[in-house]
Write a protein that holds these residues in place. Sequence first.
Motif, mmCIF file in Angstrom:
data_model
loop_
_atom_site.group_PDB
_atom_site.id
_atom_site.type_symbol
_atom_site.label_atom_id
_atom_site.label_comp_id
_atom_site.label_asym_id
_atom_site.label_seq_id
_atom_site.Cartn_x
_atom_site.Cartn_y
_atom_site.Cartn_z
ATOM 1 N N ARG A 80 12.814 2.490 8.393
ATOM 2 C CA ARG A 80 11.900 1.509 7.797
ATOM 3 C C ARG A 80 11.183 2.179 6.622
ATOM 4 N N ILE A 81 10.964 1.433 5.546
ATOM 5 C CA ILE A 81 10.199 1.927 4.411
ATOM 6 C C ILE A 81 9.086 0.930 4.131
ATOM 7 N N GLU A 82 7.864 1.438 4.104
ATOM 8 C CA GLU A 82 6.697 0.608 3.790
ATOM 9 C C GLU A 82 6.032 1.179 2.551
ATOM 10 N N TRP A 83 5.248 0.355 1.857
ATOM 11 C CA TRP A 83 4.539 0.866 0.686
ATOM 12 C C TRP A 83 3.243 0.112 0.479
ATOM 13 N N ASP A 84 2.327 0.793 -0.199
ATOM 14 C CA ASP A 84 1.059 0.215 -0.629
ATOM 15 C C ASP A 84 1.014 0.322 -2.140
ATOM 16 N N GLN A 85 0.894 -0.805 -2.815
ATOM 17 C CA GLN A 85 0.746 -0.776 -4.263
ATOM 18 C C GLN A 85 -0.637 -0.251 -4.599
ATOM 19 N N CYS A 86 -0.735 0.496 -5.701
ATOM 20 C CA CYS A 86 -2.000 1.073 -6.141
ATOM 21 C C CYS A 86 -2.278 0.634 -7.571
ATOM 22 N N ARG A 87 -3.547 0.649 -7.944
ATOM 23 C CA ARG A 87 -3.911 0.191 -9.285
ATOM 24 C C ARG A 87 -3.529 1.186 -10.374
ATOM 25 N N SER A 88 -3.337 2.472 -9.998
ATOM 26 C CA SER A 88 -2.963 3.489 -10.982
ATOM 27 C C SER A 88 -2.230 4.623 -10.284
ATOM 28 N N GLU A 89 -1.624 5.468 -11.100
ATOM 29 C CA GLU A 89 -0.938 6.634 -10.546
ATOM 30 C C GLU A 89 -1.944 7.575 -9.882
#
Length: 120
Positions: A80-89
Amino acid sequence: MSAGQLWLFDPPRPLVERFGEDFFRALPEVPAVYLMCGANEGVLYVGKARNLRKRLSSYRVANPERLPRRIIRLLHQVRRIEWDQCRSEEAARHREELLICVLTPRFNAAGKVWPRRGLR
């Protein structure tokens, strides 16, 4: 199998076999933190990406000439691969640090610490 014999076969593509090509095409092109999880082990690896689609696509082929053995072992265990988008690097980098400290994933380098920029 010797390195010369590996040329006779295409490198394995465990993530493509598991998730399909459409999974990689559908990923957003944003800064993010991603978590690669195993079947029973929970989070195996935490990483950050400036461009999530590009970063995860780099894992599609488990080429032993391009990737360390540790990463190839990881790719074969991911379910499984999950991710959290972020506003910047920068936000992604801080989130990755926090998650590595809290979760201590098996495939992240032990005691991985990044120098803080601008702080002394």
